[in-house]
Design a protein around this motif. Structure first.
Motif, PDB file in Angstrom:
ATOM      1  N   ASP A 135      -5.070   1.422   0.963  1.00  0.00           N
ATOM      2  CA  ASP A 135      -4.619   0.692  -0.220  1.00  0.00           C
ATOM      3  C   ASP A 135      -5.771   0.537  -1.211  1.00  0.00           C
ATOM      4  O   ASP A 135      -6.611  -0.349  -1.076  1.00  0.00           O
ATOM      5  CB  ASP A 135      -4.095  -0.694   0.203  1.00  0.00           C
ATOM      6  N   ASP A 178      -0.902  -3.119  -7.028  1.00  0.00           N
ATOM      7  CA  ASP A 178      -1.559  -3.529  -5.782  1.00  0.00           C
ATOM      8  C   ASP A 178      -0.653  -4.408  -4.906  1.00  0.00           C
ATOM      9  O   ASP A 178      -0.969  -4.673  -3.755  1.00  0.00           O
ATOM     10  CB  ASP A 178      -2.862  -4.263  -6.117  1.00  0.00           C
ATOM     11  N   ALA A 179       0.464  -4.845  -5.450  1.00  0.00           N
ATOM     12  CA  ALA A 179       1.433  -5.583  -4.617  1.00  0.00           C
ATOM     13  C   ALA A 179       2.443  -4.566  -4.099  1.00  0.00           C
ATOM     14  O   ALA A 179       3.634  -4.597  -4.437  1.00  0.00           O
ATOM     15  CB  ALA A 179       2.105  -6.689  -5.430  1.00  0.00           C
ATOM     16  N   GLU A 180       1.934  -3.624  -3.281  1.00  0.00           N
ATOM     17  CA  GLU A 180       2.723  -2.455  -2.885  1.00  0.00           C
ATOM     18  C   GLU A 180       3.432  -2.633  -1.545  1.00  0.00           C
ATOM     19  O   GLU A 180       4.448  -2.000  -1.291  1.00  0.00           O
ATOM     20  CB  GLU A 180       1.826  -1.211  -2.845  1.00  0.00           C
ATOM     21  N   LYS A 226      -8.353  -1.967  -6.966  1.00  0.00           N
ATOM     22  CA  LYS A 226      -9.107  -3.075  -6.366  1.00  0.00           C
ATOM     23  C   LYS A 226     -10.585  -2.949  -6.697  1.00  0.00           C
ATOM     24  O   LYS A 226     -11.078  -1.840  -6.909  1.00  0.00           O
ATOM     25  CB  LYS A 226      -8.975  -3.008  -4.835  1.00  0.00           C
ATOM     26  N   ASN A 268      -1.565   4.231  -1.106  1.00  0.00           N
ATOM     27  CA  ASN A 268      -1.542   3.688  -2.472  1.00  0.00           C
ATOM     28  C   ASN A 268      -2.782   4.141  -3.225  1.00  0.00           C
ATOM     29  O   ASN A 268      -3.862   3.595  -3.044  1.00  0.00           O
ATOM     30  CB  ASN A 268      -1.473   2.157  -2.391  1.00  0.00           C
TER      31      ASN A 268
HETATM   32 MN    MN Z   1      -2.314  -3.890  -2.307  1.00  0.00          MN
END
Ligand code: MN
Ligand code: BES
Ligand code: ZN
Length: 495
Positions: free
Chosen positions: A266, A343-345, A273, A316
């Motif tokens: 991720d 990022d809210a995957e 990030k 991701n």
């Molecule tokens: Mn994430």
């Protein structure tokens, strides 16, 4: 994976403990068992215990060079009070023994009650064995230097309850393998363990009688899993949805289902990030690893249950073809989702996996595991997973299973008050709910994809990896969830 010790059970005989390392289990404030007398002819063992202030407290130990010859070393291993001691305590006792014995190749553990102490129980000795095995795990696949033992160490547990202990260990040995499988999957770097490789490892469960079905991109597209597929758009590697089925229960019994977030890496995607600790995101498939380890455990010990494990495997990544903030996707359920933060995957992956699971398999309950939010680590740290549930009975059962296994869960609230945080002006919902209550709004999001099936969501971001080392785990990955859910199944769903 380091060579794991071979644990066996034997009877107490005069010959047990002639060589190598001999471990005597001792109760709190207890006396040496009578078979220790022959190593204490000069009173040196008693003296060492006294001077060393060894008091038999659970998971403590004292090592002495055998004063009267025969074995090399004598270890006094504390196991606390006879009537007390949880499942987890016995893991700690076993783990402590493994740690103290270090590289010893031949170890005999003497489980003989001293004086009028009550007998040891088969379950206790089996859990002690589990502690030895779990402690021995070391993620050393990529260490090319240093000496690795060529042979597995041997641990013989000598007691008056050999047969019963051996049969209790049979099941727990398999559960241990499930825990170590989960740890190993989480520890593997993402260049080695991509989506395809993960699916291949899950496919190995066929050898245990698990039916494994792997859906590729085309199949998922046909099922309209656009929420899950959107997450993988930036990756060079294809997505996978793996369905594992173990039918150990009556043919007509509705299955229990476990669903795992399997983001093999991720980066955050376009909402990338920061670099600090980003390497930890190789473990963002901790939920999927736990589900795979659990399916291994259930099948290997031939659990009398029908269980389904579903893992959504994606990566991701940022890319010219990656999903963007502002994009709107239509999930398999038909509900639309506006992507605010790529990022809210995890919730996007689970949205389709949960919907597919309950519409396709009509389970009697579903538990999903996911390293879902950093906010749960802020709230609960590393000692409890966050639990969200629409069903009090299931939540209570999970809480109890957590208490006995030491894989603890703490219930967090859900509630329609939080819904407006994820309402979107452009779609049915958005994938983030703002600064406050980050773990709750994530749970609230998932709830929209389970309808009224009894369901629990475990946010394992703080517990699947990076939790403090303890007596029975020294590795970054803990395998959290395997023992917890195995216990839940054993206590509530096996017929
Ligand atoms: Mn994430
Ligand atoms: N995989 C992360 C959550 C995570 C963080 C797991 C730290 C383990 C350790 C997840 O996909 C994520 O990035 N969540 C975001 C959500 C936010 C964008 C609403 C987070 O927690 O910051
Ligand atoms: Zn993630």
């Amino acid at each position: 994976m380091a060579k794991l010790p071979i644990v066996s059970f034997s009877n107490l005989t005069a010959k047990s403990a002639a060589k190598g390392t001999v471990v005597f289990l001792m109760r709190k404030d207890g006396k040496l068992p009578s078979s220790a007398a022959r190593y204490d002819k000069s009173g040196q063992l008693t003296r060492a215990a006294k001077v060393g202030e060894f008091n038999g407290k659970a998971a403590t130990s004292l090592t002495v060079i055998a004063p009267d010859g025969g074995p090399d070393r004598i270890v006094l291993a504390g196991c606390g009070e006879a009537a007390k001691g949880s499942e987890e305590d016995w893991l700690r006792i076993g783990g402590r023994i493994k740690a103290t014995c270090g590289k010893a190749q031949a170890v005999t553990v003497i489980a003989e009650p001293a004086g009028k102490d009550p007998a040891f129980e088969p379950e206790q000795l089996a859990r002690l064995a589990m502690g030895i095995k779990l402690r021995a795990y070391d993620f050393d696949d990529y260490k090319t230097k240093g000496d690795k033992p060529a042979k597995a160490a041997r641990y013989a547990i000598a007691s008056g309850i050999t047969t019963a202990a051996r049969s209790a260990w049979k099941g727990l040995d398999q559960v241990s393998d499930g825990v170590l499988l989960a740890r190993d999957l989480v520890n593997q770097p993402a260049n080695v363990l991509g989506t395809v490789e993960f699916a291949k490892r899950a496919q190995k469960l066929t050898a245990l009688g698990v039916k494994v079905q792997v859906l590729g991109e085309k199949e998922m597209r046909a099922k309209k899993m656009a929420a899950l597929l959107g997450v993988n758009r930036g990756s060079r590697r294809p997505p996978r949805l793996v369905v594992m089925r173990w039918n150990g229960g009556p043919a007509k019994a509705k299955p229990v289902a476990f669903i795992g977030k399997g983001v093999v890496f991720d980066t955050g995607g376009i909402s990338i990030k920061p670099a600090g600790s980003m390497e930890d995101m190789k473990g963002d498939m901790g939920g999927a690893a736990a589900v795979t380890g659990l399916m291994h455990a259930l099948a290997a010990r031939k659990a009398k249950v029908n269980a389904i494990g579903i893992i959504g495997l994606v990566e991701n990544m940022p890319d010219g073809d990656a999903q963007r903030p502002g994009d709107i996707v239509t999930s398999m359920s038909g509900q639309t989702i506006e992507i605010i933060n790529t990022d809210a995957e995890g919730r996007l992956v689970l949205a389709d996996a949960l919907w597919y699971c309950h519409t396709q398999f009509k389970p009697q309950m579903m538990v999903n595991l996911a390293t879902l939010t950093g906010a749960i680590v802020v709230a609960l740290g590393h000692h409890h997973a966050g639990m969200f549930s629409n069903n009090d009975e299931l939540a209570a059962a999970l809480y109890k299973a957590g208490h006995v296994t030491g894989e603890k869960v703490w219930r967090m609230p859900l509630g329609s008050e939080y819904d407006k945080q994820i309402d979107s002006k452009n779609a049915d919902m958005k994938n983030v709910g703002g600064r406050t209550a980050g773990s709750i709004t994530a749970g609230q999001f998932l709830q929209r994809f389970v309808e009224d099936v009894p369901w629990a969501h475990l946010d394992v971001a703080g517990t699947a990896m990076g939790s403090p080392k303890n007596e029975y785990n020294q590795s970054w990955a803990s395998g959290f969830g395997v023992r917890l859910l195995d216990r839940l199944v054993a206590d509530h769903y096996e017929k």
